[in-house]
Design a protein around this motif. Structure first.
Motif, PDB file in Angstrom:
ATOM      1  N   TRP A 113       9.857   6.963 -13.571  1.00  0.00           N
ATOM      2  CA  TRP A 113       8.807   6.014 -13.216  1.00  0.00           C
ATOM      3  C   TRP A 113       8.215   5.351 -14.469  1.00  0.00           C
ATOM      4  N   ASN A 114       7.873   6.188 -15.475  1.00  0.00           N
ATOM      5  CA  ASN A 114       7.236   5.622 -16.670  1.00  0.00           C
ATOM      6  C   ASN A 114       8.205   4.745 -17.465  1.00  0.00           C
ATOM      7  N   ARG A 115       9.474   5.103 -17.441  1.00  0.00           N
ATOM      8  CA  ARG A 115      10.471   4.240 -18.114  1.00  0.00           C
ATOM      9  C   ARG A 115      10.559   2.897 -17.381  1.00  0.00           C
ATOM     10  N   PHE A 116      10.497   2.983 -16.063  1.00  0.00           N
ATOM     11  CA  PHE A 116      10.562   1.782 -15.219  1.00  0.00           C
ATOM     12  C   PHE A 116       9.371   0.861 -15.517  1.00  0.00           C
ATOM     13  N   VAL A 117       8.199   1.485 -15.621  1.00  0.00           N
ATOM     14  CA  VAL A 117       6.980   0.696 -15.893  1.00  0.00           C
ATOM     15  C   VAL A 117       7.069   0.071 -17.291  1.00  0.00           C
ATOM     16  N   ARG A 118       7.532   0.876 -18.275  1.00  0.00           N
ATOM     17  CA  ARG A 118       7.654   0.353 -19.649  1.00  0.00           C
ATOM     18  C   ARG A 118       8.631  -0.814 -19.727  1.00  0.00           C
ATOM     19  N   ALA A 119       9.643  -0.770 -18.856  1.00  0.00           N
ATOM     20  CA  ALA A 119      10.643  -1.845 -18.874  1.00  0.00           C
ATOM     21  C   ALA A 119      10.090  -3.132 -18.245  1.00  0.00           C
ATOM     22  N   GLY A 120       8.850  -3.108 -17.805  1.00  0.00           N
ATOM     23  CA  GLY A 120       8.217  -4.304 -17.241  1.00  0.00           C
ATOM     24  C   GLY A 120       8.719  -4.644 -15.856  1.00  0.00           C
ATOM     25  N   LYS A 121       9.235  -3.632 -15.148  1.00  0.00           N
ATOM     26  CA  LYS A 121       9.801  -3.915 -13.824  1.00  0.00           C
ATOM     27  C   LYS A 121       8.800  -3.714 -12.684  1.00  0.00           C
ATOM     28  N   LEU A 122       7.580  -3.339 -13.030  1.00  0.00           N
ATOM     29  CA  LEU A 122       6.564  -3.133 -11.988  1.00  0.00           C
ATOM     30  C   LEU A 122       5.511  -4.233 -12.072  1.00  0.00           C
ATOM     31  N   THR A 123       5.242  -4.862 -10.950  1.00  0.00           N
ATOM     32  CA  THR A 123       4.145  -5.827 -10.891  1.00  0.00           C
ATOM     33  C   THR A 123       3.149  -5.333  -9.851  1.00  0.00           C
ATOM     34  N   ARG A 124       1.939  -5.089 -10.307  1.00  0.00           N
ATOM     35  CA  ARG A 124       0.879  -4.665  -9.374  1.00  0.00           C
ATOM     36  C   ARG A 124       0.139  -5.910  -8.890  1.00  0.00           C
ATOM     37  N   LEU A 125      -0.036  -5.994  -7.583  1.00  0.00           N
ATOM     38  CA  LEU A 125      -0.717  -7.142  -7.005  1.00  0.00           C
ATOM     39  C   LEU A 125      -1.917  -6.658  -6.200  1.00  0.00           C
ATOM     40  N   GLY A 175       0.841  -1.201   0.000  1.00  0.00           N
ATOM     41  CA  GLY A 175       0.000   0.000   0.000  1.00  0.00           C
ATOM     42  C   GLY A 175       0.874   1.249   0.000  1.00  0.00           C
ATOM     43  N   GLY A 176       2.020   1.161  -0.637  1.00  0.00           N
ATOM     44  CA  GLY A 176       3.005   2.254  -0.588  1.00  0.00           C
ATOM     45  C   GLY A 176       2.560   3.487  -1.354  1.00  0.00           C
ATOM     46  N   VAL A 177       2.868   4.654  -0.774  1.00  0.00           N
ATOM     47  CA  VAL A 177       2.642   5.899  -1.496  1.00  0.00           C
ATOM     48  C   VAL A 177       3.914   6.138  -2.304  1.00  0.00           C
ATOM     49  N   LEU A 178       3.862   5.750  -3.565  1.00  0.00           N
ATOM     50  CA  LEU A 178       5.057   5.832  -4.403  1.00  0.00           C
ATOM     51  C   LEU A 178       5.059   7.140  -5.169  1.00  0.00           C
ATOM     52  N   THR A 179       6.209   7.792  -5.184  1.00  0.00           N
ATOM     53  CA  THR A 179       6.292   9.095  -5.842  1.00  0.00           C
ATOM     54  C   THR A 179       7.046   8.926  -7.169  1.00  0.00           C
ATOM     55  N   ASP A 180       7.554  10.037  -7.701  1.00  0.00           N
ATOM     56  CA  ASP A 180       8.305   9.934  -8.962  1.00  0.00           C
ATOM     57  C   ASP A 180       9.802   9.969  -8.695  1.00  0.00           C
ATOM     58  N   ASP A 181      10.219   9.389  -7.583  1.00  0.00           N
ATOM     59  CA  ASP A 181      11.632   9.374  -7.201  1.00  0.00           C
ATOM     60  C   ASP A 181      12.474   8.701  -8.287  1.00  0.00           C
ATOM     61  N   PRO A 182      13.490   9.406  -8.804  1.00  0.00           N
ATOM     62  CA  PRO A 182      14.316   8.795  -9.857  1.00  0.00           C
ATOM     63  C   PRO A 182      15.094   7.575  -9.370  1.00  0.00           C
ATOM     64  N   GLY A 183      15.138   7.388  -8.056  1.00  0.00           N
ATOM     65  CA  GLY A 183      15.822   6.226  -7.480  1.00  0.00           C
ATOM     66  C   GLY A 183      15.224   4.911  -7.951  1.00  0.00           C
ATOM     67  N   VAL A 184      14.014   4.970  -8.490  1.00  0.00           N
ATOM     68  CA  VAL A 184      13.354   3.749  -8.957  1.00  0.00           C
ATOM     69  C   VAL A 184      14.185   3.082 -10.066  1.00  0.00           C
ATOM     70  N   ALA A 185      14.994   3.888 -10.745  1.00  0.00           N
ATOM     71  CA  ALA A 185      15.829   3.346 -11.824  1.00  0.00           C
ATOM     72  C   ALA A 185      16.825   2.308 -11.292  1.00  0.00           C
ATOM     73  N   PHE A 186      17.097   2.334  -9.997  1.00  0.00           N
ATOM     74  CA  PHE A 186      18.055   1.397  -9.411  1.00  0.00           C
ATOM     75  C   PHE A 186      17.369   0.178  -8.789  1.00  0.00           C
ATOM     76  N   VAL A 187      16.049   0.141  -8.912  1.00  0.00           N
ATOM     77  CA  VAL A 187      15.302  -1.006  -8.373  1.00  0.00           C
ATOM     78  C   VAL A 187      15.194  -2.047  -9.482  1.00  0.00           C
ATOM     79  N   ALA A 188      15.607  -3.270  -9.179  1.00  0.00           N
ATOM     80  CA  ALA A 188      15.579  -4.317 -10.203  1.00  0.00           C
ATOM     81  C   ALA A 188      14.141  -4.729 -10.525  1.00  0.00           C
ATOM     82  N   HIS A 189      13.301  -4.785  -9.496  1.00  0.00           N
ATOM     83  CA  HIS A 189      11.878  -5.071  -9.720  1.00  0.00           C
ATOM     84  C   HIS A 189      11.084  -4.570  -8.519  1.00  0.00           C
TER      85      HIS A 189
END
Lengths: 199, 340
Positions: free
Chosen positions: B273-285, B228-242
């Motif tokens: 964030w949108n690049r991260f999502v396009r790269a298929g690294k986000l899974t919504r559950l 239930g995370g409040v996720l922002t547009d932090d560019p740090g997401v680029a370093f998250v593998a998934h």
């Protein structure tokens, strides 16, 4: 010599605006790890630089109004009208607010330009177009001059800041933090390897 | 009647004023720490000494990974928290169940995500006494209302973490505390063991924000689970593998991130964030009809799904499956299929 209330107001607005904006934008000083003493000196140095751009804007209003539309005002009158336009910058400390700060800063800058157009129109009895030209051209000129690399203003600015604050340069928080993390990583790796060899 | 109205307005004004001052001062903890104005300042010129001192000699980090846990999970609490040492019973039970479900993982929960020095709100700080009083009384009606200030204080800290001006400093500080905790648990530097940052509510932003620093500072592959995370547009997401984002169908809080942060807007195509999502690294559950916090939230062990599974078990199962889909150090190249 007693200053007239108008002068007093103009100076007070200018002083508070500069102080407030400096506080609002002081994150770069913290990021560069200035000491408390350097912090005060840096604020004074930045205030001086800010006053220079104020002076430039004032002179540009004077110059453009005279050369383009043939209307001349005394420099002190221009000083007062530009100072009054800066009133919204008294809220400059709000730039510190997380997340909202940068948006508020943009809003304050637009508000100042609108103020200036209004004050120029009133003081010079210009129509909207004339007021727009005189107010915005000066700002565009200032932006151009500060971004023209061959003028080497950045070198001059760095020299001045080094002279007044003792800091060789001011860098982005991102750069500084990543540099710190990389240094920590390297040293932690060295420590790990050393222990590995020792065991 | 008029007096009552005036008093109510005055009280409202006072509360708003206090919140405004809290928001304005919220970046100061991170900034003064970084500038070296606080007693626990980082010492960049003496990092070698600092690094050596902070690595516990008994659990010295070594490069080989054999004998280490398969994953290190770092739990970051939500904005209602005052300290990593005082997690709610529900959170503790959740972590215990997760540990049972993932015996091959080491779970770390001793980092308070809303302080750069892992200093609890109730710890040694200027207004520590006030936070302690509020925290002690939060079970009462008045205390419950006052506890809103704890939420507000930590919420502003989330905003600090997400702000590009303060975020790098704040997140590097929290990452440093996480790194210290990982070292204490014997995390082998450069061994490639996955670190999974796991944040609930506002902790979700911090979990993403610390990723670049953990990745670069420890050579760690960083994965994130947002509860239930409040996720922002932090560019740090680029370093998250998934990133696995759990969001209950009745939990509307994460929408705050969708609305307030321009980088999350779908039409800002080139945002991190949108690049991260396009790269298929986000899974919504979608775990079920969970709400954000309180009865019926992700850690509720009384509320059950139609199949009789308690909410907390559903959360645990989803996280377990997500974590187990992470490839081991030898088989990098994408998550294993079947993770959500």
């Amino acid at each position: 010599m007693m200053l007239s209330p108008t002068w007093q107001h103009a100076l007070l607005i200018l002083f508070l605006s500069i102080l407030s904006l400096l506080i609002g934008n002081s994150v770069v000083l913290f990021a560069n790890r200035v000491s408390r003493g350097q912090f005060i000196r840096s604020l004074l140095a930045f205030a001086f630089l800010f006053a220079l751009s104020f002076l430039f804007w004032m002179l540009s209003v004077q110059f453009l109004a005279t050369t383009l539309f043939g209307v001349r005002k005394e420099p002190w009158e221009v000083f007062i009208l530009v100072s009054y336009s800066f009133t919204p910058f008294i809220w400059g400390f709000l730039v510190l607010l997380p997340h909202l700060g940068p948006y508020l800063y943009a809003l304050l800058r637009v508000w100042v330009v609108i103020n200036l157009i209004q004050h120029v129109a009133q003081a010079y009895r210009f129509n909207l177009f004339q007021a727009l030209v005189v107010s915005i051209l000066g700002w565009v000129l200032l932006e151009l001059i500060t971004s023209l690399s061959f003028l080497r203003l950045d070198v001059l600015k760095r020299w001045f800041l080094k002279l007044t604050t003792g800091k060789a340069e001011y860098r982005d928080p991102d750069d500084l933090v990543f540099e710190y993390v990389r240094a920590q990583r390297l040293l932690a790796l060295q420590a790990a390897l050393k222990r590995e060899e020792g065991s | 009647m008029n007096t009552l109205l005036t008093s109510a307005l005055a009280l409202g004004g006072l509360i708003l004023g206090l919140l405004f001052i809290m928001a304005l001062l919220s970046p100061l903890e991170a900034l003064t720490w970084w500038a070296g104005w606080s007693s626990q300042a980082p010492t960049p010129n003496k990092v070698s000494q600092e690094a050596l001192e902070e690595i516990d000699a008994e659990h010295a980090p070594t490069l080989p990974t054999a004998g280490h846990p398969a994953y290190y999970l770092v739990y970051l609490t939500a904005i209602g928290g005052v300290s990593a040492q005082e997690l709610s019973h529900r959170e503790q039970r959740f972590l215990q169940l997760l540990q049972e479900a993932l015996p091959e993982a080491e779970i770390i929960s001793d980092v308070f995500p809303f302080s750069v020095t892992n200093n609890p709100l109730t710890g040694e700080r200027l207004f520590g006494w006030l936070w302690r009083k509020i925290h002690e009384k939060r079970k009462t009606l008045t205390g419950g209302m006052l506890a809103s200030f704890i939420f507000a204080r930590n919420l502003f800290n989330v905003a600090v973490s997400a702000d590009p001006r303060y975020g790098p400093i704040n997140n590097a500080g929290v990452a440093r505390e996480i790194a210290k905790s990982l070292y204490r648990r014997g995390y082998p530097l450069a061994g490639g063991i996955p670190v999974v940052t796991m944040g609930w509510s506002g902790g979700g932003q911090i979990a993403v924000g610390v990723a670049p620093f953990l990745h670069l500072g420890m050579d760690a592959p960083v994965y994130t689970v947002s509860i239930g995370g409040v996720l922002t547009d932090d560019p740090g997401v680029a370093f998250v593998a998934h990133l696995w984002h759990l969001q209950g169908s009745k939990d509307k809080f994460p929408l705050i991130g969708d609305v307030l942060f321009p980088g999350r807007w779908p039409w800002i195509k080139e945002s991190a964030w949108n690049r991260f999502v396009r790269a298929g690294k986000l899974t919504r559950l979608e775990p079920g009809p969970m709400i954000h916090t309180g009865r019926g939230d992700y850690f509720d062990f009384k509320a059950t799904l139609p199949d009789g599974q308690p909410y907390v078990m559903k959360t645990v199962t989803l996280i377990r499956d997500a974590v187990r889909s992470i490839p081991s150090p030898g088989e990098r190249g994408g998550i294993k299929p079947g993770a959500g």
